[in-house]
Design a protein around this motif. Structure first.
Motif, PDB file in Angstrom:
ATOM      1  N   PHE A   1      19.050   5.998  12.258  1.00  0.00           N
ATOM      2  CA  PHE A   1      19.786   6.176  13.506  1.00  0.00           C
ATOM      3  C   PHE A   1      20.850   5.095  13.645  1.00  0.00           C
ATOM      4  O   PHE A   1      20.715   3.987  13.109  1.00  0.00           O
ATOM      5  N   GLY A   2      21.912   5.419  14.384  1.00  0.00           N
ATOM      6  CA  GLY A   2      22.954   4.448  14.666  1.00  0.00           C
ATOM      7  C   GLY A   2      23.502   3.816  13.402  1.00  0.00           C
ATOM      8  O   GLY A   2      24.078   4.484  12.546  1.00  0.00           O
ATOM      9  N   GLY A   3      23.319   2.497  13.276  1.00  0.00           N
ATOM     10  CA  GLY A   3      23.807   1.802  12.099  1.00  0.00           C
ATOM     11  C   GLY A   3      23.192   2.303  10.807  1.00  0.00           C
ATOM     12  O   GLY A   3      23.833   2.288   9.757  1.00  0.00           O
ATOM     13  N   GLY A   4      21.934   2.751  10.870  1.00  0.00           N
ATOM     14  CA  GLY A   4      21.309   3.330   9.678  1.00  0.00           C
ATOM     15  C   GLY A   4      22.013   4.602   9.238  1.00  0.00           C
ATOM     16  O   GLY A   4      22.166   4.860   8.042  1.00  0.00           O
ATOM     17  N   PHE A   5      22.447   5.401  10.200  1.00  0.00           N
ATOM     18  CA  PHE A   5      23.253   6.596   9.930  1.00  0.00           C
ATOM     19  C   PHE A   5      24.551   6.174   9.242  1.00  0.00           C
ATOM     20  O   PHE A   5      24.999   6.801   8.277  1.00  0.00           O
ATOM     21  N   GLY A   6      25.148   5.076   9.729  1.00  0.00           N
ATOM     22  CA  GLY A   6      26.381   4.573   9.140  1.00  0.00           C
ATOM     23  C   GLY A   6      26.196   4.118   7.703  1.00  0.00           C
ATOM     24  O   GLY A   6      27.078   4.331   6.856  1.00  0.00           O
ATOM     25  N   LEU A   7      25.066   3.493   7.397  1.00  0.00           N
ATOM     26  CA  LEU A   7      24.794   3.072   6.022  1.00  0.00           C
ATOM     27  C   LEU A   7      24.803   4.269   5.073  1.00  0.00           C
ATOM     28  O   LEU A   7      25.329   4.192   3.952  1.00  0.00           O
ATOM     29  N   ILE A   8      24.216   5.373   5.514  1.00  0.00           N
ATOM     30  CA  ILE A   8      24.198   6.579   4.675  1.00  0.00           C
ATOM     31  C   ILE A   8      25.616   7.065   4.432  1.00  0.00           C
ATOM     32  O   ILE A   8      25.985   7.447   3.318  1.00  0.00           O
ATOM     33  N   CYS A   9      26.434   7.051   5.477  1.00  0.00           N
ATOM     34  CA  CYS A   9      27.807   7.540   5.347  1.00  0.00           C
ATOM     35  C   CYS A   9      28.639   6.665   4.414  1.00  0.00           C
ATOM     36  O   CYS A   9      29.582   7.145   3.784  1.00  0.00           O
ATOM     37  N   ALA A  10      28.323   5.379   4.333  1.00  0.00           N
ATOM     38  CA  ALA A  10      29.063   4.477   3.456  1.00  0.00           C
ATOM     39  C   ALA A  10      28.615   4.591   2.003  1.00  0.00           C
ATOM     40  O   ALA A  10      29.364   4.212   1.094  1.00  0.00           O
ATOM     41  N   ALA A  11      27.401   5.084   1.773  1.00  0.00           N
ATOM     42  CA  ALA A  11      26.883   5.222   0.411  1.00  0.00           C
ATOM     43  C   ALA A  11      27.559   6.392  -0.296  1.00  0.00           C
ATOM     44  O   ALA A  11      28.110   7.302   0.326  1.00  0.00           O
ATOM     45  N   ASP A  12      27.497   6.377  -1.621  1.00  0.00           N
ATOM     46  CA  ASP A  12      28.107   7.454  -2.414  1.00  0.00           C
ATOM     47  C   ASP A  12      27.228   8.689  -2.473  1.00  0.00           C
ATOM     48  O   ASP A  12      27.725   9.818  -2.437  1.00  0.00           O
ATOM     49  N   ILE A  13      25.944   8.480  -2.592  1.00  0.00           N
ATOM     50  CA  ILE A  13      24.983   9.569  -2.761  1.00  0.00           C
ATOM     51  C   ILE A  13      23.804   9.286  -1.835  1.00  0.00           C
ATOM     52  O   ILE A  13      23.363   8.139  -1.723  1.00  0.00           O
ATOM     53  N   ALA A  14      23.315  10.316  -1.162  1.00  0.00           N
ATOM     54  CA  ALA A  14      22.175  10.135  -0.264  1.00  0.00           C
ATOM     55  C   ALA A  14      21.104  11.173  -0.583  1.00  0.00           C
ATOM     56  O   ALA A  14      21.384  12.373  -0.602  1.00  0.00           O
ATOM     57  N   ILE A  15      19.903  10.692  -0.838  1.00  0.00           N
ATOM     58  CA  ILE A  15      18.749  11.553  -1.089  1.00  0.00           C
ATOM     59  C   ILE A  15      17.708  11.227  -0.032  1.00  0.00           C
ATOM     60  O   ILE A  15      17.343  10.061   0.154  1.00  0.00           O
ATOM     61  N   ALA A  16      17.241  12.252   0.673  1.00  0.00           N
ATOM     62  CA  ALA A  16      16.375  12.025   1.822  1.00  0.00           C
ATOM     63  C   ALA A  16      15.026  12.703   1.663  1.00  0.00           C
ATOM     64  O   ALA A  16      14.920  13.812   1.123  1.00  0.00           O
ATOM     65  N   SER A  17      14.012  12.046   2.158  1.00  0.00           N
ATOM     66  CA  SER A  17      12.694  12.656   2.300  1.00  0.00           C
ATOM     67  C   SER A  17      12.766  13.731   3.378  1.00  0.00           C
ATOM     68  O   SER A  17      13.503  13.592   4.364  1.00  0.00           O
ATOM     69  N   THR A  18      11.997  14.786   3.206  1.00  0.00           N
ATOM     70  CA  THR A  18      12.019  15.871   4.185  1.00  0.00           C
ATOM     71  C   THR A  18      11.451  15.460   5.535  1.00  0.00           C
ATOM     72  O   THR A  18      11.643  16.174   6.525  1.00  0.00           O
ATOM     73  N   ASP A  19      10.767  14.322   5.609  1.00  0.00           N
ATOM     74  CA  ASP A  19      10.282  13.869   6.902  1.00  0.00           C
ATOM     75  C   ASP A  19      11.194  12.818   7.527  1.00  0.00           C
ATOM     76  O   ASP A  19      10.830  12.170   8.514  1.00  0.00           O
ATOM     77  N   ALA A  20      12.402  12.641   6.981  1.00  0.00           N
ATOM     78  CA  ALA A  20      13.382  11.737   7.572  1.00  0.00           C
ATOM     79  C   ALA A  20      13.995  12.387   8.812  1.00  0.00           C
ATOM     80  O   ALA A  20      13.921  13.606   9.005  1.00  0.00           O
ATOM     81  N   SER A  21      14.609  11.570   9.646  1.00  0.00           N
ATOM     82  CA  SER A  21      15.336  12.071  10.812  1.00  0.00           C
ATOM     83  C   SER A  21      16.584  11.225  11.003  1.00  0.00           C
ATOM     84  O   SER A  21      16.655  10.089  10.523  1.00  0.00           O
ATOM     85  N   PHE A  22      17.559  11.775  11.707  1.00  0.00           N
ATOM     86  CA  PHE A  22      18.876  11.151  11.771  1.00  0.00           C
ATOM     87  C   PHE A  22      19.435  11.282  13.179  1.00  0.00           C
ATOM     88  O   PHE A  22      19.082  12.202  13.914  1.00  0.00           O
TER      89      PHE A  22
END
Length: 258
Positions: free
Chosen positions: A110-131
């Motif tokens: 959430f928030g800044g954590g969401f921003g970290l994902i957007c700055a990364a090149d590739i994002a792989i998420a667990s199906t139990d993640a939330s945003f």
């Protein structure tokens, strides 16, 4: 205990872990500074082939730390332009890494954590993640992270997520392009390892050049894209990595990139 842990393998894979599991890996300004310094240091190491960014425990990063945010929200000036600029600097450090950065999203982002994902090149998420971009529910805006959110999601999705502050599931995140793949929690490490294996088979010079080219193209008028691409491939053809790859192809062997 350090807010940020770093582990580097002999193959040049660096894992950066936000180490505040008891706080769902939420930021304080000290965490932001530690992450920025970590990525600045890793970016200067030519032996680093890829970086995996993740969170300790069951969360990726829940954004701003509650106690830190309580102080910020009681201050009429909040974190101020200078403090917000530190978060921007962190995201720039991630974005400008010469090697790929993979967000291993193991839980809430959430928030800044969401921003970290957007700055990364590739994002792989667990199906139990939330945003979520929950800033509007606190009466503020996702100012520091908004350039990266807009570039990652495009205007339509960015507006929808920024204006509601609602939590998103992994299916929505995948369809919006926030993450590139979702897997069961037990398969997360294997999925990340598959991406790393592909990276290690490729030229570090070509990867760094390709990443820079994508960044330059996204900031340039569309009519300049073709010229940027032609200049890049003409220069890449003359590199030692390109010569080694051509020889390996002709000799039917794997290239030995330096």
């Amino acid at each position: 205990m350090s807010d940020v842990l770093i582990h580097t393998t002999a193959a040049g894979i660096a894992t950066v872990t936000i180490n505040r599991a008891e706080h769902r890996n939420a930021f304080t300004m000290a965490t932001v500074e530690a992450l920025a310094e970590t990525f600045s240091d890793l970016g200067a190491r030519t032996a680093v082939r890829a970086v995996v960014l993740t969170g300790a425990g069951r969360a990726f990063s829940a954004g701003g730390d509650l106690n830190w945010m309580r102080g910020v929200l009681q201050d009429p000036d909040g974190i101020g332009r200078e403090g917000a600029g530190r978060i921007s600097r962190l995201l720039e450090e991630i974005d400008q890494m010469p090697c790929p950065v993979i967000a291993r999203v193991n839980g809430a982002a959430f928030g800044g954590g969401f921003g970290l994902i957007c700055a990364a090149d590739i994002a792989i998420a667990s199906t139990d993640a939330s945003f979520g971009l929950s800033e509007v529910r606190l009466g503020i805006v996702p100012g520091s992270i908004s350039p990266f959110v807009l570039r990652r999601l495009g205007p339509a999705a960015a507006r929808a997520f920024c204006l509601t502050g609602a939590a998103l599931d992994t299916g929505t995140a995948l369809r919006a392009g926030l993450v590139h793949r979702t897997v069961a929690p037990d398969d997360l490490d294997h999925a990340v390892d598959e991406v790393l294996a592909a990276i290690l088979q490729s030229s570090p010079v070509a990867i760094a050049t390709s990443k820079r080219l994508m960044r330059e193209m996204s900031a340039a008028p569309q009519q300049d894209w073709a010229g940027l691409g032609l200049d890049a491939i003409a220069a890449a053809w003359k590199t030692e990595d390109a010569r080694e790859a051509r020889m390996a192809f002709l000799e039917k062997r794997k290239p030995a990139f330096q």
